[in-house]
Design a protein around this motif. Structure first.
Motif, PDB file in Angstrom:
ATOM      1  N   LEU A 180      -9.880 -16.304  -1.665  1.00 50.64           N
ATOM      2  CA  LEU A 180      -8.741 -15.774  -2.812  1.00 50.64           C
ATOM      3  C   LEU A 180      -8.305 -14.760  -2.694  1.00 50.64           C
ATOM      4  CD1 LEU A 180     -10.164 -17.181  -6.097  1.00 50.64           C
ATOM      5  CD2 LEU A 180      -8.095 -17.924  -4.708  1.00 50.64           C
ATOM      6  N   ARG A 181      -8.993 -13.933  -1.461  1.00 50.49           N
ATOM      7  CA  ARG A 181      -8.450 -12.950  -1.540  1.00 50.49           C
ATOM      8  C   ARG A 181      -7.790 -12.348  -0.010  1.00 50.49           C
ATOM      9  NH1 ARG A 181     -14.769 -11.283  -1.796  1.00 50.49           N
ATOM     10  NH2 ARG A 181     -14.609 -11.249   0.198  1.00 50.49           N
ATOM     11  N   ALA A 182      -7.930 -13.810   0.732  1.00 50.64           N
ATOM     12  CA  ALA A 182      -6.771 -13.380   1.694  1.00 50.64           C
ATOM     13  C   ALA A 182      -5.554 -14.035   1.514  1.00 50.64           C
ATOM     14  CB  ALA A 182      -7.305 -14.939   2.816  1.00 50.64           C
ATOM     15  N   VAL A 183      -5.197 -15.078   0.422  1.00 48.82           N
ATOM     16  CA  VAL A 183      -3.669 -16.080   0.411  1.00 48.82           C
ATOM     17  C   VAL A 183      -3.414 -15.176  -1.061  1.00 48.82           C
ATOM     18  CG1 VAL A 183      -5.172 -17.997   1.284  1.00 48.82           C
ATOM     19  CG2 VAL A 183      -5.158 -17.488  -0.950  1.00 48.82           C
ATOM     20  N   SER A 184      -4.139 -14.135  -2.022  1.00 52.82           N
ATOM     21  CA  SER A 184      -3.429 -14.306  -3.349  1.00 52.82           C
ATOM     22  C   SER A 184      -3.105 -12.691  -3.436  1.00 52.82           C
ATOM     23  CB  SER A 184      -4.983 -13.894  -4.549  1.00 52.82           C
ATOM     24  OG  SER A 184      -5.640 -12.843  -3.960  1.00 52.82           O
ATOM     25  N   ARG A 185      -1.728 -12.332  -4.722  1.00 49.24           N
ATOM     26  CA  ARG A 185      -1.100 -12.180  -5.111  1.00 49.24           C
ATOM     27  C   ARG A 185      -1.062 -11.289  -6.240  1.00 49.24           C
ATOM     28  NH1 ARG A 185       4.525 -12.860  -1.511  1.00 49.24           N
ATOM     29  NH2 ARG A 185       3.886 -12.463   0.450  1.00 49.24           N
ATOM     30  N   ALA A 186      -1.719 -12.023  -7.202  1.00 47.48           N
ATOM     31  CA  ALA A 186      -1.962 -12.233  -8.658  1.00 47.48           C
ATOM     32  C   ALA A 186      -2.922 -13.041  -8.566  1.00 47.48           C
ATOM     33  CB  ALA A 186      -0.943 -12.524  -9.125  1.00 47.48           C
ATOM     34  N   ARG A 194      -7.144 -18.506 -23.301  1.00 48.12           N
ATOM     35  CA  ARG A 194      -5.675 -17.219 -23.093  1.00 48.12           C
ATOM     36  C   ARG A 194      -5.849 -17.532 -21.829  1.00 48.12           C
ATOM     37  NH1 ARG A 194      -8.818 -12.791 -26.078  1.00 48.12           N
ATOM     38  NH2 ARG A 194     -10.307 -13.733 -25.985  1.00 48.12           N
ATOM     39  N   ALA A 195      -4.833 -16.830 -21.175  1.00 54.02           N
ATOM     40  CA  ALA A 195      -4.170 -16.452 -19.932  1.00 54.02           C
ATOM     41  C   ALA A 195      -4.227 -15.447 -19.488  1.00 54.02           C
ATOM     42  CB  ALA A 195      -3.157 -17.767 -19.128  1.00 54.02           C
ATOM     43  N   HIS A 196      -5.266 -14.253 -19.301  1.00 52.47           N
ATOM     44  CA  HIS A 196      -4.850 -13.311 -18.795  1.00 52.47           C
ATOM     45  C   HIS A 196      -4.629 -12.837 -16.906  1.00 52.47           C
ATOM     46  CE1 HIS A 196      -7.255 -12.116 -21.920  1.00 52.47           C
ATOM     47  NE2 HIS A 196      -8.056 -13.444 -21.796  1.00 52.47           N
ATOM     48  N   ARG A 197      -2.957 -12.289 -17.259  1.00 55.87           N
ATOM     49  CA  ARG A 197      -2.836 -12.167 -15.323  1.00 55.87           C
ATOM     50  C   ARG A 197      -2.865 -10.883 -14.881  1.00 55.87           C
ATOM     51  NH1 ARG A 197       2.262 -15.285 -13.139  1.00 55.87           N
ATOM     52  NH2 ARG A 197       2.726 -13.737 -10.932  1.00 55.87           N
ATOM     53  N   LEU A 198      -3.475 -10.204 -13.285  1.00 54.74           N
ATOM     54  CA  LEU A 198      -4.021  -9.203 -12.602  1.00 54.74           C
ATOM     55  C   LEU A 198      -2.554  -9.295 -11.943  1.00 54.74           C
ATOM     56  CD1 LEU A 198      -4.934  -6.657 -11.904  1.00 54.74           C
ATOM     57  CD2 LEU A 198      -6.334  -8.222 -11.322  1.00 54.74           C
ATOM     58  N   GLU A 199      -1.348  -8.162 -11.819  1.00 51.11           N
ATOM     59  CA  GLU A 199      -0.796  -8.162 -10.683  1.00 51.11           C
ATOM     60  C   GLU A 199      -1.320  -7.732  -9.252  1.00 51.11           C
ATOM     61  OE1 GLU A 199       1.940 -10.219 -10.149  1.00 51.11           O
ATOM     62  OE2 GLU A 199       1.741 -11.050 -12.393  1.00 51.11           O
ATOM     63  N   ARG A 200      -2.288  -8.080  -9.191  1.00 54.43           N
ATOM     64  CA  ARG A 200      -2.859  -7.653  -7.034  1.00 54.43           C
ATOM     65  C   ARG A 200      -3.731  -8.480  -7.190  1.00 54.43           C
ATOM     66  NH1 ARG A 200      -4.139  -3.310 -11.353  1.00 54.43           N
ATOM     67  NH2 ARG A 200      -6.955  -3.296 -10.899  1.00 54.43           N
ATOM     68  N   ASN A 201      -3.537  -7.867  -6.169  1.00 52.30           N
ATOM     69  CA  ASN A 201      -4.815  -9.259  -5.248  1.00 52.30           C
ATOM     70  C   ASN A 201      -6.301  -9.152  -5.808  1.00 52.30           C
ATOM     71  OD1 ASN A 201      -7.328  -9.390  -3.022  1.00 52.30           O
ATOM     72  ND2 ASN A 201      -5.661 -10.512  -1.750  1.00 52.30           N
ATOM     73  N   PHE A 202      -6.660 -10.801  -5.743  1.00 55.89           N
ATOM     74  CA  PHE A 202      -8.364 -10.938  -6.553  1.00 55.89           C
ATOM     75  C   PHE A 202      -9.383 -10.265  -5.796  1.00 55.89           C
ATOM     76  CE2 PHE A 202     -11.843 -13.322  -5.193  1.00 55.89           C
ATOM     77  CZ  PHE A 202     -12.333 -13.862  -7.035  1.00 55.89           C
ATOM     78  N   ALA A 203      -8.998  -9.153  -4.706  1.00 59.59           N
ATOM     79  CA  ALA A 203     -10.426  -8.445  -4.662  1.00 59.59           C
ATOM     80  C   ALA A 203      -9.855  -7.356  -5.900  1.00 59.59           C
ATOM     81  CB  ALA A 203     -10.263  -7.510  -3.196  1.00 59.59           C
ATOM     82  N   ASP A 204      -9.356  -7.157  -6.486  1.00 61.71           N
ATOM     83  CA  ASP A 204      -9.589  -6.734  -7.407  1.00 61.71           C
ATOM     84  C   ASP A 204     -10.183  -6.528  -9.398  1.00 61.71           C
ATOM     85  OD1 ASP A 204      -8.733  -4.185  -6.029  1.00 61.71           O
ATOM     86  OD2 ASP A 204      -6.552  -4.234  -6.192  1.00 61.71           O
ATOM     87  N   PHE A 205     -10.141  -8.809  -9.160  1.00 62.47           N
ATOM     88  CA  PHE A 205     -10.314  -9.257 -10.814  1.00 62.47           C
ATOM     89  C   PHE A 205     -11.861  -8.826 -10.884  1.00 62.47           C
ATOM     90  CE2 PHE A 205     -12.828 -12.490 -11.646  1.00 62.47           C
ATOM     91  CZ  PHE A 205     -11.699 -13.268 -12.970  1.00 62.47           C
ATOM     92  N   ASP A 206     -12.601  -8.682 -10.048  1.00 58.10           N
ATOM     93  CA  ASP A 206     -13.942  -8.794 -10.576  1.00 58.10           C
ATOM     94  C   ASP A 206     -13.819  -7.258 -12.258  1.00 58.10           C
ATOM     95  OD1 ASP A 206     -15.702 -10.711  -9.902  1.00 58.10           O
ATOM     96  OD2 ASP A 206     -15.811  -9.688  -8.308  1.00 58.10           O
ATOM     97  N   GLU A 207     -13.272  -5.648 -11.846  1.00 56.81           N
ATOM     98  CA  GLU A 207     -13.701  -4.300 -12.476  1.00 56.81           C
ATOM     99  C   GLU A 207     -12.368  -4.820 -12.742  1.00 56.81           C
ATOM    100  OE1 GLU A 207     -11.884  -0.061 -11.410  1.00 56.81           O
ATOM    101  OE2 GLU A 207     -12.267  -1.343  -8.958  1.00 56.81           O
TER     102      GLU A 207
END
Length: 617
Positions: A180-186, A194-207
């Motif tokens: 997921l870190r290699a292929v994602s942009r969001a 509910r759907a929460h959206r982050l416009e960043r790479n999965f690397a930032d997901f946990d924080e």
């Protein structure tokens, strides 16, 4: 220039089963260039959402819109394939003649035989065929559900490159964090409908997810305080006859309902811990010059292992990696003594209690109920030496009471893996062997599994294609590279690739050559002579220390046994509390001394053997 509409859109989408909505009021849009990781717990609706986007499931309410002329390619977790169709016809039958070479290349990359009928494929092969078809169609929207399952590491890395070059929209469900870190942009996080959206790479997901949870906790707290104030007003006896007061009572009820929804939606957590047997000996596995080969279909010889040696000590975590078909499972069976080598020797340590997690789930009878799988002849399971009711134990692994009497075949892939973990962790062990344990697990369960395995005091052998999982756990990695070549490296997956000098599946750099095999052994398993030293044997002091250590180890073992017998007396503490505490401290000190002595013996013995064989070079 007018802005193009999204390629695919869900608006105010609602879907539920049995009266419980998976999601309600959901809005999602995917445009060209979007590469979205869809994450959420098992059962949150990720696969269902992909089916809706692919047009394979109908919404209860809301609408799905696909841009005119756009196509959606879809890889389900369990594809249904036409049994009488060949792989080649299924994968590339719709492609023009001049594009058939692409189909052949992708089938080769995914190790698919185009002449085979789909009905003869295993589950993993069928998934690879469905993946090839989805990729070759070059759809504007690509929807992939766990595409890395049943793929080896070289193929996963190839798939990452293919998806990074995809210029349409991509949404992918995967438990593989590195992928997921290699292929994602969001990231879209599907959480309690509910759907929460982050416009960043999965690397930032946990924080980011932690920030979302903290904000929700603050909102629950704020609602709670408002409810307290409103209840205080209500309890003062103010009449509710007037309209203004009626509205205030109604608002209190709405606040209560809002807070109840937030609290009721909190997801359950898997509760797991591994039952441990008594400690094994310090030396767990010692293999010398193992070799194994099988006759191949063309009448030749297929070499699995050639001249491989290793020594695994208690408490180590050994990862096993390699391409599919290279021989990882065979190597593990050789190391466990379950299969005889053609040549070489194997020595297993004392007091070993082995528990085995099989990725093919052969330990699960699909016709048995979950209850009978865990407790064939009773209503309880022995866990950590204590009986637990089978239903209560199943709840620890997020199974509902009604599922206890359902057959195993009714479970999803992730549920079957959780059941296997429940069965495995109930069995006391000090050597845990896990073959692809991460398949189909959601990330929260996977994180907890890592914690459990980190706390496990026994020895681990982990066969996995999950790079992040290996980096978080492994103290050394054995790479089965094919053609009999097996090399060991210190550290996790990333460390192994750095030492190897090239990704797995490509020609090795200098660190991976046969001459440098000794350099790739875990450093803690022995000490090498300093540069230029020509020592042929241990020094006088080291040899005397080595000679004395067996007697010291035996003495400490006897002391520990005596202290354990003494502390096992249930009346000891009542008779002499101070003596009990003193004996406990003595036992801890003796165990630490035994560990240190056994470790030192292994270091000196390995050093003595390496000097005798290699002359200290």
């Amino acid at each position: 220039m007018p802005t193009l509409p999204p390629l695919i859109t869900l608006k105010d989408a609602r879907l539920g089963f049995g009266g419980r909505p998976l999601f309600d009021g959901l809005d999602i849009a995917l445009s060209s260039g979007d590469r979205v990781a869809l994450v959420g717990r098992n059962g949150s609706g990720k696969s269902t959402l992909l089916r809706v986007l692919a047009g394979k499931a109908e919404l209860d309410a809301g609408e799905r819109m696909l841009r005119a002329g756009a196509q959606a390619g879809y890889l389900p977790q369990d594809p249904v394939l036409p049994h009488e169709t060949t792989v080649a016809a299924f994968v590339g039958g719709d492609l023009p003649v001049d594009a058939q070479h692409r189909a052949a290349a992708v089938m080769d990359r995914l190790a698919l035989d185009g002449d085979r009928l789909l009905g003869t494929l295993s589950g993993g092969e069928g998934r690879r065929a469905a993946l090839a078809r989805a990729l070759l169609g070059r759809p504007e929207v690509l929807l992939l559900d766990e595409p890395t399952n049943h793929l080896d590491l070289p193929t996963i890395q190839w798939l990452e490159g293919e998806l990074q070059r995809h210029d349409g929209a991509l949404m992918v469900v995967s438990h593989d964090r590195a992928f997921l870190r290699a292929v994602s942009r969001a990231v879209v996080w599907l959480d309690r409908g509910r759907a929460h959206r982050l416009e960043r790479n999965f690397a930032d997901f946990d924080e980011w997810a932690e920030e979302v949870r903290d904000a929700e906790a603050r909102e629950v707290e704020r609602l709670g305080k408002r409810i307290e104030r409103e209840e205080h007003w209500l309890h003062r006896g103010v009449t509710a006859r007037r309209k203004r007061n009626q509205r205030r009572v109604q608002r209190l009820q709405e606040l209560r309902q809002s807070r109840a929804r937030m609290l009721a939606g909190q997801p359950g957590e898997v509760k797991m811990s591994a039952a441990e047997a008594g400690r094994s000996g310090k030396l767990v596995i010692e293999a010398e010059h193992l070799a194994k080969a099988y006759a191949s279909e063309d009448g030749g010889e297929r070499r699995i292992v050639e001249d491989f040696s290793t020594r695994i000590a208690r408490g180590e975590r050994v990862g096993v990696i390699g391409p599919n078909g290279a021989g990882k499972t065979t190597l593990v069976r050789l190391l466990l003594g379950l299969e005889a080598p053609d040549s070489g020797t194997l020595r297993l340590g004392s007091n070993l209690e082995v528990a085995y997690f099989d990725q093919r789930r052969e330990a699960l009878d699909p016709e048995l109920t979950l209850w009978k799988t865990l407790a064939p002849d009773s209503d309880s399971v022995m866990v950590q030496g204590r009986p637990r009711h089978v239903v209560a134990y199943l709840r620890d692994f997020l199974f509902e009471e009604a599922q206890a009497r359902q057959p195993v075949k009714s479970l999803s892939g992730g549920e079957k893996n959780r059941l296997l973990l429940a069965r495995l962790f109930a069995r006391p062990s000090n050597l845990l062997v896990m073959d692809e344990p991460t398949n189909d697990l959601d990330m929260d369960t996977l994180d907890l599994l890592v914690e459990v395995l980190n706390d496990y005091e026994g020895t681990l052998i982990l066969v996995s294609h999950d790079r992040d999982f290996l980096d978080r756990l492994a103290t050394s990695v054995i790479a089965v590279e094919g053609g009999g070549r097996v090399v060991e490296f210190a550290g996790g997956y990333t460390d192994a690739i750095r030492q190897r000098g090239a990704p797995l599946g490509s020609p090795a750099g200098p660190a991976g050559t046969k001459e440098d095999k000794a350099k790739s052994k875990p450093a803690k398993r022995g000490k090498t002579a300093s540069h230029g030293q020509k020592q042929q044997k241990l020094g006088y002091k080291e040899q005397r220390e080595l000679d004395k250590l067996p007697a010291e180890i035996a003495r400490l073992g006897g002391e520990i046994e005596a202290l354990e017998r003494k502390l096992a007396d249930p009346e000891f503490y009542n008779r002499d509390p101070d003596g009990f505490h003193a004996a406990t401290e003595e036992l801890n000190s003796a165990r630490a001394a035994l560990d240190a002595a056994e470790t030192r013996w292994l270091e000196l013995e390995e050093r003595r053997e390496s000097l005798a064989v290699g002359g200290g070079a």
